[in-house]
Design an enzyme around this catalytic site. Structure first.
Site, PDB file in Angstrom:
ATOM      1  N   GLU A 117     -86.180  14.335 -69.489  1.00 44.04           N
ATOM      2  CA  GLU A 117     -87.117  15.625 -69.597  1.00 44.04           C
ATOM      3  C   GLU A 117     -86.589  16.535 -68.704  1.00 44.04           C
ATOM      4  OE1 GLU A 117     -90.957  13.764 -68.882  1.00 44.04           O
ATOM      5  OE2 GLU A 117     -91.293  12.741 -70.780  1.00 44.04           O
ATOM      6  N   HIS A 242     -98.023  23.277 -68.395  1.00 41.55           N
ATOM      7  CA  HIS A 242     -97.031  22.741 -69.109  1.00 41.55           C
ATOM      8  C   HIS A 242     -96.715  23.698 -70.103  1.00 41.55           C
ATOM      9  CE1 HIS A 242     -95.038  19.980 -72.081  1.00 41.55           C
ATOM     10  NE2 HIS A 242     -95.247  18.849 -71.191  1.00 41.55           N
ATOM     11  N   ARG A 288     -90.274  22.298 -65.136  1.00 39.67           N
ATOM     12  CA  ARG A 288     -91.265  22.937 -65.731  1.00 39.67           C
ATOM     13  C   ARG A 288     -91.951  24.384 -65.211  1.00 39.67           C
ATOM     14  NH1 ARG A 288     -95.372  17.873 -66.618  1.00 39.67           N
ATOM     15  NH2 ARG A 288     -93.723  16.941 -68.134  1.00 39.67           N
ATOM     16  N   HIS A 349    -102.043  21.892 -66.736  1.00 46.92           N
ATOM     17  CA  HIS A 349    -101.584  20.497 -67.094  1.00 46.92           C
ATOM     18  C   HIS A 349    -101.806  19.523 -66.035  1.00 46.92           C
ATOM     19  CE1 HIS A 349     -99.248  17.239 -69.182  1.00 46.92           C
ATOM     20  NE2 HIS A 349     -98.487  17.240 -68.133  1.00 46.92           N
ATOM     21  N   ARG A 384     -94.526  19.389 -59.787  1.00 46.17           N
ATOM     22  CA  ARG A 384     -94.058  18.015 -60.142  1.00 46.17           C
ATOM     23  C   ARG A 384     -92.910  17.642 -61.090  1.00 46.17           C
ATOM     24  NH1 ARG A 384     -95.709  14.572 -64.215  1.00 46.17           N
ATOM     25  NH2 ARG A 384     -97.096  16.045 -64.890  1.00 46.17           N
TER      26      ARG A 384
HETATM   27  C1  SIN Z   1     -94.967  15.264 -71.381  1.00 44.87           C
HETATM   28  O1  SIN Z   1     -94.850  14.459 -72.073  1.00 44.87           O
HETATM   29  O2  SIN Z   1     -94.380  16.317 -71.557  1.00 44.87           O
HETATM   30  C2  SIN Z   1     -95.763  15.094 -70.364  1.00 44.87           C
HETATM   31  C3  SIN Z   1     -95.264  14.279 -69.256  1.00 44.87           C
HETATM   32  C4  SIN Z   1     -95.567  14.714 -67.703  1.00 44.87           C
HETATM   33  O3  SIN Z   1     -96.761  15.336 -67.592  1.00 44.87           O
HETATM   34  O4  SIN Z   1     -95.029  14.286 -66.876  1.00 44.87           O
END
Ligand code: SIN
Length: 529
Positions: A117, A242, A288, A349, A384
């Site tokens: 991610e 998000h 993010r 988010h 985060r």
């Molecule tokens: C996501 O799957 O993008 C959310 C995971 C997260 O908020 O850490």
């Protein structure tokens, strides 16, 4: 209504609360777990991506720590970060022992598939396809429901904590928490619950904003209750947006996991051009805050309703196997992700700040803990890192359990009953629904991804007016869960705005047009009543 007593009262049934409950119950502690809806209704069950932990040979706790610190824009507490990432692998082993069906990959030495991610330098996110939170919550709730030492009270919403100060006790005892007043929504009565230790595990406050990836339960209850009881609150200005929430008029709060970008998804404009490389060399895999701000910038500059997330270049079978829920949900709205880009917008988010705690989840009040999204531990800093949230729930759920188990059990004292002698039923419910709507709209417009001092002041004035109305309502009418949630949302919004006003720089998730520079020294914003 007789007083209910527990050794530990846990308020909230997300991953932090369930982890704590199961760990306490193993050592025969009598646990009361209350949740304002049903056990599975919280935000943890909605987590898609997974849980970050250093499991592979290519990874190390040093690398996980560095990625967390970079994402946190200089504001993570390095010692806490090290502590959490080092506890990660054993926390995952605990979940595997509980029976969580993580996605397997027999070619990988760990035996599990690890996804990637934004902000992660390697693949380190263990997951259960694209519904990790659901798999974890289903496994743990089954255990919690059948455990003889855990009493589950669903549809019970905490009103306020019962502290020594509230009981008029002397200064020496005033900072002790003795339990909580709790609304039994079905019966319409407020119960008194006494506990040797009380734990706030109610999640975050995404519902303070009009558009959010969070469920309806995310109304900042624990943060507001802890604050009203006298706890310090830190870094509330850092609300994570998000980058990719599905944009469709009928899709309420549907997240398109960051793992889609981790597996190669690209962000595009309607004409198919990729824009993230214009904003950051890490492109779609930047942290993010950077991706959400870039989307916001492109949308505002071009007057767009949304941008697009395109993963259609990947084989259809791969997408159906790795993202079965996203595939299915998008198809319900006529979007075939194997062939078409997904329309997306950023949405609120995650609440990075919260009630200040130590490494065991202890707050400023004696016998009161806060864990999970409700807490500010120092792990997340100003932004985060993806998939560190469930990790934090596990690590601090276990740490709080160990701390509580180390104390001798003590019966809670007899507490005064909730006094309803001077209130009546509310005359106009419209006041509550109108104020809910108004709050969420102005928070979205004035306290969103890009802020200015003027906008924050505007929001602050409106919050003051709402405070007055709600306090009057609270004093005169019988409490309902809608009123309690609104009261908590307004308190939380106030903390966000106050904190944002105090930060005279742009760092991580807090971007102010009036203070676009980064100050040389990173400081937490700590509020005290
Ligand atoms: C996501 O799957 O993008 C959310 C995971 C997260 O908020 O850490």
């Amino acid at each position: 209504m007789p007083q209910l007593n527990f050794d530990t009262l846990i308020i909230g049934s997300g991953l932090a609360g369930l982890t704590l409950a199961l760990n306490l119950a193993e050592s025969r502690r009598k646990v009361g777990l209350i949740t304002k809806q049903a056990l599975l209704d919280g935000a943890s069950g909605w987590a898609q991506g997974g849980i970050a932990a250093t499991l592979s040979d290519e990874d190390s706790s040093g690398a996980h720590m560095l990625d967390t610190l970079i994402s946190g824009a200089g504001l993570c507490n390095p010692a806490v970060t090290r502590y959490v990432v080092e506890k990660g692998p054993q926390a995952i082993q605990w979940l595997i022992r509980q029976g969580v069906p993580f996605t397997r990959d027999l070619d990988n030495r760990t035996g599990y598939h690890l996804t990637r991610e934004g902000g992660h330098s390697v693949r380190r996110v263990i997951h259960a396809a694209d519904a990790t939170g659901q798999a974890v919550q289903l496994t743990l709730t089954e255990k919690v429901r059948s455990h003889p030492n855990i009493s589950v009270l669903e549809h019970h919403m905490a009103v306020d904590l019962i502290t020594g100060a509230k009981l008029g006790q002397t200064a020496r005892n005033s900072s002790r928490c003795h339990g909580a007043y709790v609304l039994d929504s079905a019966a319409g009565v407020v119960r008194t619950i006494g506990a040797n230790n009380t734990v706030l595990a109610t999640g975050g406050a995404g519902k303070v904003y009009l558009y959010t990836t969070n469920p309806d339960t995310a109304t900042g209850d624990g943060i507001a209750m802890g604050w009203r009881a006298g706890c310090r609150v830190a870094n509330m200005e850092f609300i994570q947006f998000h980058p990719t929430c599905l944009y469709h008029p009928h899709a309420k709060s549907f997240l398109v996991s960051e793992a889609v970008r981790g597996e190669g998804g690209q962000l595009k404009l309607a004409d198919g051009s990729r824009f993230m490389p214009w904003h950051d060399h890490r492109a779609e895999l930047a942290p993010r805050d950077i991706v959400a701000r870039a989307i916001d910038f492109e949308m505002k500059k071009r007057g767009l309703d949304c941008v697009y997330l395109d993963i259609s270049h990947k084989p259809a079978e791969f997408l159906k196997e790795h993202f079965p829920n996203i595939y299915k949900r998008c198809l319900e709205f006529g979007i075939d992700i194997t062939e078409q880009p997904i329309p997306v917008v950023p949405a609120a988010h995650y609440t990075c700040g919260g009630i200040v705690t130590d490494w065991n989840g202890k707050t400023d009040l004696d016998n009161l803990y806060a864990i999970g999204e409700t807490a500010h531990t120092g792990l997340h800093g100003a932004n985060r890192l993806a998939s560190n949230s469930l990790l934090e729930c596990l690590v601090f759920g276990q740490a709080a359990a160990a701390d509580i188990i180390g104390q001798p059990p003590e019966p809670p004292p007899e507490l005064p009953q909730w006094d309803e002698s001077r209130v009546t039923n509310a005359d106009e419910e419209i006041v509550i629904s109108h104020n809910w709507d108004e709050l969420r709209r102005f928070m979205w417009s004035y306290v969103g991804i890009v802020r200015t001092t003027k906008r924050l002041q505007r929001a602050g004035h409106r919050i003051n007016l709402l405070h007055e109305e709600i306090n009057e309502y609270y004093a005169n009418f019988r409490v309902t869960s809608d009123l309690l949630e609104l009261r908590n949302l307004v308190d939380t919004a106030d903390l966000i705005v106050q904190s944002a006003m105090l930060r005279h720089e742009s760092r991580g998730l807090h971007y102010s047009r009036d203070y676009p520079e980064l100050l040389p020294e990173a400081r937490d914003t700590v509020l005290k009543r």
